[in-house]
Structures are given as structure tokens and as C-alpha cells.
Design a protein around this motif. Structure first.
Motif, mmCIF file in Angstrom:
data_model
loop_
_atom_site.group_PDB
_atom_site.id
_atom_site.type_symbol
_atom_site.label_atom_id
_atom_site.label_comp_id
_atom_site.label_asym_id
_atom_site.label_seq_id
_atom_site.Cartn_x
_atom_site.Cartn_y
_atom_site.Cartn_z
ATOM 1 N N TYR A 248 0.840 -1.205 0.000
ATOM 2 C CA TYR A 248 0.000 0.000 0.000
ATOM 3 C C TYR A 248 0.870 1.249 0.000
ATOM 4 O O TYR A 248 0.681 2.166 -0.817
ATOM 5 C CB TYR A 248 -0.892 -0.041 1.235
ATOM 6 N N GLY A 249 1.823 1.301 0.907
ATOM 7 C CA GLY A 249 2.625 2.503 1.068
ATOM 8 C C GLY A 249 3.557 2.763 -0.094
ATOM 9 O O GLY A 249 3.719 3.915 -0.522
ATOM 10 N N ILE A 250 4.175 1.714 -0.616
ATOM 11 C CA ILE A 250 5.089 1.894 -1.747
ATOM 12 C C ILE A 250 4.324 2.367 -2.971
ATOM 13 O O ILE A 250 4.759 3.282 -3.691
ATOM 14 C CB ILE A 250 5.835 0.586 -2.036
ATOM 15 N N ALA A 251 3.178 1.746 -3.224
ATOM 16 C CA ALA A 251 2.361 2.175 -4.359
ATOM 17 C C ALA A 251 1.958 3.637 -4.212
ATOM 18 O O ALA A 251 2.029 4.420 -5.173
ATOM 19 C CB ALA A 251 1.124 1.282 -4.474
ATOM 20 N N ALA A 252 1.520 4.029 -3.013
ATOM 21 C CA ALA A 252 1.096 5.404 -2.787
ATOM 22 C C ALA A 252 2.254 6.380 -2.913
ATOM 23 O O ALA A 252 2.096 7.480 -3.475
ATOM 24 C CB ALA A 252 0.453 5.522 -1.409
ATOM 25 N N SER A 253 3.431 6.006 -2.408
ATOM 26 C CA SER A 253 4.575 6.919 -2.445
ATOM 27 C C SER A 253 5.096 7.126 -3.856
ATOM 28 O O SER A 253 5.688 8.170 -4.152
ATOM 29 C CB SER A 253 5.696 6.379 -1.536
ATOM 30 N N ILE A 254 4.873 6.154 -4.739
ATOM 31 C CA ILE A 254 5.269 6.329 -6.146
ATOM 32 C C ILE A 254 4.194 7.075 -6.918
ATOM 33 O O ILE A 254 4.468 7.985 -7.700
ATOM 34 C CB ILE A 254 5.536 4.958 -6.797
ATOM 35 N N GLY A 255 2.942 6.691 -6.683
ATOM 36 C CA GLY A 255 1.853 7.260 -7.466
ATOM 37 C C GLY A 255 1.520 8.689 -7.129
ATOM 38 O O GLY A 255 1.177 9.493 -8.013
ATOM 39 N N SER A 256 1.629 9.071 -5.861
ATOM 40 C CA SER A 256 1.205 10.409 -5.455
ATOM 41 C C SER A 256 2.044 11.528 -6.085
ATOM 42 O O SER A 256 1.484 12.500 -6.603
ATOM 43 C CB SER A 256 1.218 10.512 -3.924
ATOM 44 N N PRO A 257 3.388 11.465 -6.063
ATOM 45 C CA PRO A 257 4.154 12.544 -6.707
ATOM 46 C C PRO A 257 3.891 12.635 -8.204
ATOM 47 O O PRO A 257 3.845 13.728 -8.768
ATOM 48 C CB PRO A 257 5.614 12.168 -6.423
ATOM 49 N N LEU A 258 3.711 11.466 -8.860
ATOM 50 C CA LEU A 258 3.396 11.497 -10.288
ATOM 51 C C LEU A 258 2.056 12.179 -10.527
ATOM 52 O O LEU A 258 1.896 12.949 -11.478
ATOM 53 C CB LEU A 258 3.378 10.065 -10.835
ATOM 54 N N ALA A 259 1.102 11.889 -9.648
ATOM 55 C CA ALA A 259 -0.194 12.554 -9.759
ATOM 56 C C ALA A 259 -0.069 14.047 -9.500
ATOM 57 O O ALA A 259 -0.769 14.855 -10.114
ATOM 58 C CB ALA A 259 -1.186 11.929 -8.778
ATOM 59 N N GLY A 260 0.824 14.434 -8.582
ATOM 60 C CA GLY A 260 1.054 15.849 -8.321
ATOM 61 C C GLY A 260 1.578 16.573 -9.547
ATOM 62 O O GLY A 260 1.129 17.684 -9.865
ATOM 63 N N ARG A 261 2.506 15.935 -10.245
ATOM 64 C CA ARG A 261 3.013 16.524 -11.492
ATOM 65 C C ARG A 261 1.899 16.625 -12.534
ATOM 66 O O ARG A 261 1.788 17.620 -13.257
ATOM 67 C CB ARG A 261 4.170 15.682 -12.032
ATOM 68 N N LEU A 262 1.075 15.567 -12.612
ATOM 69 C CA LEU A 262 -0.038 15.581 -13.556
ATOM 70 C C LEU A 262 -1.025 16.691 -13.205
ATOM 71 O O LEU A 262 -1.526 17.395 -14.087
ATOM 72 C CB LEU A 262 -0.737 14.221 -13.547
ATOM 73 N N GLY A 263 -1.295 16.857 -11.892
ATOM 74 C CA GLY A 263 -2.199 17.925 -11.465
ATOM 75 C C GLY A 263 -1.673 19.297 -11.812
ATOM 76 O O GLY A 263 -2.448 20.195 -12.177
ATOM 77 N N ASP A 264 -0.356 19.510 -11.711
ATOM 78 C CA ASP A 264 0.243 20.793 -12.082
ATOM 79 C C ASP A 264 -0.001 21.104 -13.564
ATOM 80 O O ASP A 264 -0.052 22.272 -13.961
ATOM 81 C CB ASP A 264 1.747 20.781 -11.809
ATOM 82 N N ARG A 265 -0.139 20.040 -14.380
ATOM 83 C CA ARG A 265 -0.262 20.245 -15.829
ATOM 84 C C ARG A 265 -1.708 20.285 -16.303
ATOM 85 O O ARG A 265 -2.060 21.117 -17.152
ATOM 86 C CB ARG A 265 0.485 19.124 -16.561
ATOM 87 N N VAL A 266 -2.564 19.385 -15.810
ATOM 88 C CA VAL A 266 -3.921 19.267 -16.355
ATOM 89 C C VAL A 266 -4.989 19.794 -15.407
ATOM 90 O O VAL A 266 -6.157 19.906 -15.796
ATOM 91 C CB VAL A 266 -4.234 17.804 -16.736
ATOM 92 N N GLY A 267 -4.629 20.074 -14.170
ATOM 93 C CA GLY A 267 -5.602 20.571 -13.212
ATOM 94 C C GLY A 267 -5.775 19.620 -12.042
ATOM 95 O O GLY A 267 -5.763 18.395 -12.210
ATOM 96 N N TYR A 268 -5.951 20.184 -10.875
ATOM 97 C CA TYR A 268 -6.027 19.370 -9.666
ATOM 98 C C TYR A 268 -7.387 18.693 -9.504
ATOM 99 O O TYR A 268 -7.477 17.565 -9.025
ATOM 100 C CB TYR A 268 -5.727 20.235 -8.442
ATOM 101 N N LEU A 269 -8.457 19.353 -9.918
ATOM 102 C CA LEU A 269 -9.787 18.783 -9.758
ATOM 103 C C LEU A 269 -10.009 17.528 -10.599
ATOM 104 O O LEU A 269 -10.557 16.540 -10.096
ATOM 105 C CB LEU A 269 -10.854 19.833 -10.069
#
Length: 389
Positions: A248-269
Motif C-alpha cells: 500500500y505505502g510503496i504504491a502510494a509513495s510512487i503514485g502520489s508525486p506522479l499525480a502531483g506533477r499531472l495535477g500541475d499540468r492538467v488541473g487538480y480537480l
């Protein structure tokens, strides 16, 4: 991030292995599940009334002192938990966990003040990985120790690690000397923080969404070890719980920063909405799994989505709030966690009483609450563009 990681390692042990500690202290059968629920509620009930004050004291005096206070309380709590011999002693100690609350909002306010705005989504997500990473490595490495030497040795190790974190904070965390200090009294600051949340549309929307998202998680999170035992048996229970929590934790720690970068580009909502949908589906899948591998996979997917959705909500607060209310609202950013923890634990305990300890319905209830946090999404779209009245 280092301090948050160490904190989460300790509380990862606490949440993952508290049911085992309860069993080791002589509480068995369905009573073990209800005891875990009551313990989870007790700490939050004690700490919740103080949460607005920690943020006010941070703004009035020092953010560093408030964060260091939290680390000291954690160290004392883990040290004492390593020595308990009766379940009543745990009930006496658990309120200490409530005195630990209130540091994360202060940290978020500090990060927001000192991070370039164009990198804030990535920075928030990066710091947000400390939690999932601690949940991953803490139980994963601690499970074998717990099975071999007992859960209480882990708490002793956590006390030592938290002592190190306290030293790191004192030596390496320096507040900006030019940070403005308010002249308002503490009570005025508390009232200002609460009023800011109520009057600011984006804050209301984000806090409601956060509460529902966290309520879904808190409905099941304290009972992870008991669920693993229910579908996989008691053999090497702590080790198995550690592996599941680690995935759970490893998946979240990898996925969350990538999602943060995606949110910076396409929108957080949009990123938030997609994560919430997948999180709810994951809980439904978990409710019907019959083997540990399927559970670990679905739970890891949920970990990515939960960390992503949480990070997006924090970024929405940090980027959409007017400057004059940003700090007081961020100081209360974790209030939905504490409220959902109380309600989720009470609700789960009552459901377990009705079902004689059957945990399966809790996952379906958690899925419903997770999906409901989409309801404020439309309001958030309008609130994100609204000014404070």
C-alpha cells in the motif's frame, strides 16, 4: 519530510499492530475489534478541541515549537506503550496521542509560505509521500520483529527514532526570522481560523470532501490486521500485515508525486475526481476478495488513489485560498481527519457489534463514503473562482 516519515513509521506500527497488542494483553474474540475501535476514538476525542489552538499558538509565537512539541509527545507515547502489561494501561496512555495532533497543518502552512508557487503541487505531493512511505516501510520491516519479539519492541524502537526526529527538528529546522508574527490574542486567532473556514467557499468545499474521503478510510483502517486474519488466518499475522501495508505505502509513495506533477499540468480537480472513483471501486473489490494476494493488490491501488486525492485537496487549499486567510485555514487542514477518525471509529465499532465482528460490511461502507466526497466537486469548481465575502 524526514520528520513526517519517522512519525508515520511509528503510527504505522500503532495502527497496523494495535489489534495484535490488544490480543497480547488478553482481549480476544469480537471484543478485540470493538476495543480497537474505542481506543482509536479516545485519542481523537482528547486531541480535537486543542487543534485550533496549536495553529493559533504557531502563528502567535513559533511554528517550530509546535512541531517539536508533537515529536516529543510521540516519543513519550511510544516509550510508555512499550512497557504496558494491561489493557487498562493502554486506555490511560492513548490520550497522549491526542496531544500529538495539530502539527501537520502547521507544516503545510510553512511549506506553502516557502515553496515557489509553480512547484507547489509537486512539493505538496512529495512531502505527502512521507506518510505512505512510512506506512510501507514501518509495518513491512516491523512485521517480522513483531512476530518474533512482540509488538512492544517496535514501540521501543519507535521511541528511539522519534528522539532522533526531535533532534533533527531542533538542529535543522529554522524558521524565517522575517516571518510576520500576529499581534492578535490566541482566542482571536482561533475564532479567525474557524470563521475563515466557514466563510471561504473553497475551504468549505475542500474540508467537506476531505472529511468524506477520510471517513471512508477511517472506517476500515484501524482493523487492517483483523481483516488480514479473517481472510488469511493467524499464521505470521504481523509479517503478513506488514507486507500488505508495505505494498500500500510503496504504491502510494510512487503514485502520489506522479499525480502531483499531472495535477500541475492538467488541473487538480480532474486528478482528484479520477482518484476518488478508483478508490471507491477498490474498496468494493476488497469487500469480496477471498485471498490475501487479491486483497493486497486492491488495497495498493486504493493507496495510490487515496494519497493522490488527499494531495490534490491540500494543493487546492494552498493555491486557491486568499493570502489573508491561507495560514489560519491551513492550520486546520487536518481537522477533517480528526473528525472522521472519531465518527469512523464509533460507526465501525457499532457495525462490528451488529455483525458479531464481521469486517466485510465495513469495506462497503467505506466505499460509499469515499464516493460521496465527489459531491463537493461541483461546488469546488465554483468556489475555486470565488473570493472571500
Amino acid at each position: 519530510m524526514i520528520v513526517s516519515f519517522i512519525e508515520t513509521v511509528g503510527f504505522g506500527h500503532y495502527f497496523a499492530f494495535l489489534p495484535i497488542l490488544v490480543r497480547d494483553l488478553g482481549v480476544a474474540g469480537p471484543q478485540a475489534a470493538t476495543t480497537v475501535g474505542l481506543l482509536s476514538t479516545t485519542a481523537l476525542l482528547v486531541g480535537l478541541p486543542l487543534v485550533p489552538f496549536w495553529g493559533a499558538w504557531a502563528d502567535r509565537y513559533s511554528r517550530k515549537v509546535i512541531v517539536v512539541r508533537s515529536a516529543v509527545v510521540e516519543g513519550v507515547l511510544f516509550l510508555l506503550l512499550s512497557q504496558v502489561t494491561e489493557i487498562w494501561q493502554v486506555f490511560i496512555l492513548i490520550p497522549l496521542a491526542g496531544l500529538n495532533l495539530g502539527n501537520t497543518g502547521v507544516m503545510l502552512a510553512e511549506i506553502t509560505d516557502r515553496t515557489p508557487r509553480r512547484r507547489l503541487g509537486f512539493a505538496m505531493s512529495l512531502v505527502g509521500t512521507a506518510g505512505p512511505l512510512g506506512i510501507a516501510l514501518g509495518p513491512a520491516l516491523g512485521g517480522a520483529i513483531a512476530d518474533t519479539n512482540g509488538v512492544q519492541l517496535l514501540f521501543l524502537i519507535d521511541a528511539v527514532l522519534t528522539g532522533f526526529a526531535t533532534i533533527v527538528l531542533i538542529a535543522l529546522y529554522h524558521e524565517r526570522k522575517d516571518r510576520p508574527r500576529t499581534s492578535l490574542t490566541v482566542l482571536q486567532l482561533v475564532r479567525r481560523s474557524l470563521a475563515a473556514v466557514i466563510r471561504t467557499p473553497v475551504a468549505r468545499a475542500v474540508f467537506l470532501a476531505s472529511f468524506l474521503l477520510l471517513l471512508g478510510q477511517r472506517t476500515v483502517f484501524p482493523f487492517l490486521a483483523l481483516w488480514v486474519e479473517q481472510i488469511n488466518g493467524p499464521v505470521l499475522l504481523a509479517t503478513t500485515v506488514g507486507v500488505v501495508a508495505g505494498a500500500y505505502g510503496i504504491a502510494a509513495s510512487i503514485g502520489s508525486p506522479l499525480a502531483g506533477r499531472l495535477g500541475d499540468r492538467v488541473g487538480y480537480l480532474p486528478v482528484f475526481g479520477g482518484a476518488v472513483v478508483i478508490a471507491a471501486v477498490s474498496f468494493v473489490v476488497v469487500a469480496f476478495v477471498t485471498n490475501i494476494a487479491a486483497f493486497a493488490g486492491a488495497y495498493a491501488v486504493y493507496g495510490i488513489c487515496f494519497a493522490t486525492a488527499s494531495s490534490m485537496l491540500f494543493v487546492l487549499l494552498a493555491t486557491r485560498l486568499p493570502a489573508d486567510v491561507r495560514s489560519p485555514i491551513l492550520n486546520l487542514a487536518l481537522a477533517p481527519l480528526y473528525l472522521s477518525g472519531i465518527l469512523g471509529s464509533l460507526l465501525s465499532t457499532q457495525v462490528l457489534i451488529w455483525t458479531d465482528g464481521d469486517l466485510r460490511p465495513l469495506w462497503l461502507i467505506g466505499a460509499v463514503f469515499s464516493a460521496l466526497c465527489l459531491l463537493p466537486l461541483r461546488a469546488m469548481r465554483g468556489a475555486a473562482r470565488a473570493a472571500v465575502p
